[in-house]
Scaffold this motif. Structure first.
Motif, short mmCIF file in Angstrom:
data_model
loop_
_atom_site.label_atom_id
_atom_site.label_comp_id
_atom_site.label_asym_id
_atom_site.label_seq_id
_atom_site.Cartn_x
_atom_site.Cartn_y
_atom_site.Cartn_z
N TYR A 327 0.84 -1.21 0.00
CA TYR A 327 0.00 0.00 0.00
C TYR A 327 0.87 1.25 0.00
O TYR A 327 0.61 2.21 -0.74
CB TYR A 327 -0.91 -0.04 1.23
CG TYR A 327 -1.81 1.17 1.38
CD1 TYR A 327 -3.07 1.19 0.81
CD2 TYR A 327 -1.38 2.29 2.08
CE1 TYR A 327 -3.89 2.30 0.93
CE2 TYR A 327 -2.19 3.41 2.21
CZ TYR A 327 -3.45 3.40 1.64
OH TYR A 327 -4.24 4.50 1.77
N ARG A 331 1.24 3.95 -3.34
CA ARG A 331 0.58 5.24 -3.11
C ARG A 331 1.30 6.34 -3.90
O ARG A 331 2.52 6.38 -3.95
CB ARG A 331 0.60 5.55 -1.62
CG ARG A 331 -0.10 6.85 -1.24
CD ARG A 331 -0.09 6.96 0.28
NE ARG A 331 1.27 6.84 0.81
CZ ARG A 331 1.54 6.71 2.10
NH1 ARG A 331 0.55 6.64 2.97
NH2 ARG A 331 2.80 6.61 2.51
N LYS A 422 -6.19 1.02 -4.11
CA LYS A 422 -6.17 1.18 -2.66
C LYS A 422 -7.28 0.36 -2.01
O LYS A 422 -7.03 -0.32 -1.00
CB LYS A 422 -6.36 2.67 -2.32
CG LYS A 422 -6.39 2.95 -0.82
CD LYS A 422 -6.51 4.43 -0.55
CE LYS A 422 -7.87 4.95 -0.91
NZ LYS A 422 -8.06 6.35 -0.49
#
Length: 783
Positions: A327, A331, A422
């Motif tokens: 994650y 990002r 996400k």
């Protein structure tokens, strides 16, 4: 020249679009290949088809990675499709509407032509002007700027003509050339998006903001999908090699290249900013491998099992940390990567927010902001519209330019592509936490009487629940459980025309797969009895002796008249060394010595009240063992009752998992270990549990299928006697699992049900038939 340069601009747009479309086509092919491999893993390669499946925690590791791989491969297909089609549409839109050849109209050509009569349109002073003389007096009344837009000295400025000190025809031609040069050269850019480079580059960069996030995250989803694909394939191989092939060392050899491959892919794709925590992810394979080896070790050890639980928790923890790190890496970064706006590399504007860790694996190219070539088309446009219009709307700061770039990305300032990735990573994180919670619940409740969510209480996760799932067709055949066999399996009807006549006749005996009737079995038994003397004579002397009947070899069952105590309802029968004991469900008993046929001596079991109704008993040299409907195990020490009472006490340890309707058989080894056979109502199966000599928990030992649903069970040494509803007794050999019939069906006991049976040390069978109608008494049958 403007027309030729516009042709170059059209090639720029086509090449930029072809780069995006080709890249997305490559992503499409890789995703399709991955889906093919993943479907093969999920469908034909699924574990548990032919043997019991691996433990639930290993299946959880495999299927969460399968789900994650499906998730990211699906996102790859949709992102690549959107980016490719949007780029192709934008290129077509620009080529057909904006980047057009600046071809002048007929009116523009008429303005550019010169006629001799144009000389007459000049003022009279210009007509009679003397050539090569000044047109204005040096009185300081000159108007307008200098004709040359360069820096010159004062002397040169004095010699230069400026303002109205030029011919009128020159002023007119210059006005015509600078205004309305070409009606096709119009500005296509919004004011906030105009830059310093050619306008078609600025326009393409502005439109590219609508698909570049999908382009970038399609590449990232390829990485995420194949990381999960390698994980799920490795976990599949752990289950296959250990559960089905029992190849411990071969499984380790498979884990090693998969571990190395994941590390290599992460090296090629990721440049971490800080500690490389993501490299911890492939280590989960080793923890799962050693935990599975412990799961399938031959000898049970509670401390080794606990160590295996720790390894499983470590594998789950690694996947949780790994997902969180993915994650962070995926990002969008607030800072521009080092390759942004760098010549000779993948290029994009510094204000575009992209994952910094994947900067060298994105291969994104955006139009340049500045070029060293002359933009002739832009110069013509500036002369037509003026340079002030371009400078008025240009962003002046990086913040303004970033806001202009991301003005259409959403309320949170993030692209829909990153939002989808996400959400996918967060859902996988929730799945891992859910698996940890479920595994913890299983660890806390294993071996207890707490009901399981899917299996019967106390049954392992790979044992079929016989209470809710009846046997499939073909259960009477010696084939795999649940396959259906030749009568109801997938091969039914295949090559039936070539079946041997005897097999064909056998197949028509019972097409439904049900057991033969009692009359058919009795007839077959009679024929075998008639044949036995013939076989015996042939074996000993070669002569045939037909005078001896099988009835002489096995005596007929004998009904023993017993005077039961008043209000006594026997349900359980146990045989000891010198006597037989009948027990009721509520703690009363009757003691019958071998050979007694008149009276049963009553007694009471002291200490049984409060533990539930009795369902099973076992009598050995150490005493009497009892099992209640609640699963409690009690022991009545001593050789028998004293003074009409037999003191009993509950044994420490977990209760036997029962559902209240099951029948039970119990035995005790010389070491003190207990073994129980549980018969669930209406099912032709026997579930065996074992327990250690100390206060241990009951563990599942296995499940055996019987020809018919047993009505009673009793242990005799290493054998298990199974009584059917028709009075027949079968013997199940616990060592090899074979089944043999001891006595045929016993008729002539209408109004009674066969409740229990036991075998005396002499080998004689004792059976108990309890009344099912009012006014009848229990019957004791010998033989």
């Amino acid at each position: 020249m403007a027309i030729s340069q516009t042709g170059i601009y059209k090639q720029d747009i086509a090449q930029l679009t072809a780069l995006t479309v080709t890249r997305q086509d490559c992503y499409h092919g890789i995703a399709a290949m991955g889906l093919t491999i993943l479907t093969a893993i999920y469908c034909p390669g699924k574990l548990g088809f032919h043997v019991p499946p691996p433990p639930g925690w290993l299946m959880g590791l495999e299927f969460v990675n399968i789900a994650g791989c499906y998730l990211f491969l699906g996102l790859t297909l949709w992102f690549a499709m959107h980016a490719s089609m949007r780029a192709d549409t934008a290129a077509t839109h620009m080529l057909t509407r904006f980047v057009r050849l600046p071809i002048p109209s007929q009116g523009m050509l008429d303005k550019a032509r010169k006629f001799l009569a144009s000389y007459e349109e000049q003022p009279l002073e210009e007509v009679f002007r003397i050539p090569f003389t000044r047109h204005q007096a040096p009185s300081g009344k000159s108007q307008g700027g200098y004709n040359m837009g360069v820096d010159i000295d004062d002397a040169a400025r004095a010699r230069s003509r400026h303002g109205f000190d030029v011919p009128a025809w020159y002023r007119k031609e210059k006005a015509i050339d600078n205004v309305n040069t070409s009606e096709t050269i119009e500005s296509m850019m919004p004011l906030a998006a105009q830059g310093e480079g050619p306008e078609h580059f600025n326009a393409y960069r502005e439109i590219q903001m609508e698909w570049f996030p999908y382009d970038v995250y399609a590449r990232l989803c390829i990485h995420l999908a194949f990381m999960h694909l390698l994980h799920c394939w490795s976990y599949l191989q752990i289950g296959h090699l250990l559960q089905e092939l029992r190849a411990v060392y071969a499984c380790a050899i498979v884990m090693l290249p998969m571990f190395v491959l994941q590390q290599v892919i992460m090296t090629l794709d990721i440049i971490p900013d800080g500690l490389p925590i993501h490299r911890l992810g492939p280590f989960a394979l080793w923890f799962a491998y050693f935990a599975a080896v412990i799961e399938y070790k031959r000898w049970y050890d509670p401390w080794t099992q606990k160590f295996g639980f720790v390894l499983v928790y470590c594998a789950y923890a690694i996947h949780i940390i790994y997902t969180i790190q993915l994650y962070r890496l995926c990002r969008p970064s607030e800072e521009a990567p080092s390759v942004a706006e760098s010549p000779g590399a993948s290029w994009w504007p510094g204000e575009w927010r992209l994952p910094k860790a994947f900067q060298h694996a994105i291969w994104l190219v955006a139009p340049p902001k500045e070029t060293n070539e002359h933009d002739i088309v832009g110069e013509l446009r500036d002369m037509q519209t003026g340079p002030s219009k371009k400078a008025a709307g240009a962003p002046h700061t990086d913040g303004d330019r970033r806001a202009d770039v991301h003005r259409s990305l959403g309320k949170q300032g993030e692209s829909p592509a990153w939002f989808s990735v996400k959400v996918g990573l967060i859902s996988l994180l929730i799945a891992w936490v859910w698996l940890v919670a479920g595994f913890t619940w299983e660890v806390l409740n294993q071996g207890t009487s707490h009901p399981s969510m899917l299996s019967a209480p106390g049954l392992a996760n790979n044992a079929r629940d016989p209470r809710y799932r009846p046997a499939k067709p073909g259960k009477a055949e010696h084939t795999e459980v649940g396959t259906g066999g030749v009568r109801a399996g997938p091969a039914k009807g295949v090559h039936m025309e070539a079946m041997h006549r005897r097999l064909d006749a056998f197949a028509t005996l019972s097409a439904s797969g049900a057991a033969p009737s009692a009359a058919a079995r009795q007839g077959l038994t009679n024929k075998l009895r008639e044949l036995l003397p013939v076989l015996q004579g042939l074996a000993h002397s070669g002569a045939v002796e037909t005078s001896q009947a099988v009835a002489d070899l096995q005596p007929a069952p004998e009904h023993v008249a017993v005077q039961w105590p008043a209000l006594f309802e026997p349900q359980i029968l146990v045989c000891g060394a010198e006597a037989t004991v009948a027990l009721s469900r509520h703690g009363r008993g009757a003691h019958l010595k071998h050979g007694s046929s008149v009276e049963a001596v009553p007694f009471a079991l002291h200490g049984v009240v409060g533990h539930g109704a009795l369902v099973a008993a076992h009598w050995d040299t150490q005493g009497l063992l009892l099992v209640t409907a609640a699963g409690a195990v009690l022991e009545c020490a001593g050789a028998g009752p004293t003074g009409g009472r037999w003191a009993c006490a509950a044994l420490p340890g977990a209760a036997l998992p029962l559902d209240g309707t099951a029948k039970v058989a119990l035995s005790r080894a010389t070491s003190g270990a207990l073994r129980a056979a549980v018969l669930f109502a209406g099912e032709a199966s026997v579930t065996v549990f074992v327990r250690g000599p100390s206060a241990a928990k009951w563990l599942i030992h296995g499940e055996v299928r019987a020809p018919v649903a047993p009505a009673s069970a009793a242990f005799v040494g290493e054998d298990l006697l199974l009584g059917a509803a028709d009075g027949s007794i079968s013997k199940l050999h616990m060592v090899d699992g074979s089944m043999s019939e001891m006595t045929p069906a016993n008729s002539g006991h209408d109004g009674h049900a066969w409740s229990s049976a036991c075998q005396r040390p002499s080998g004689e069978l004792v059976r108990l038939a309890v009344p099912t109608t009012v006014g009848s008494e229990a019957r004791l049958i010998l033989g």
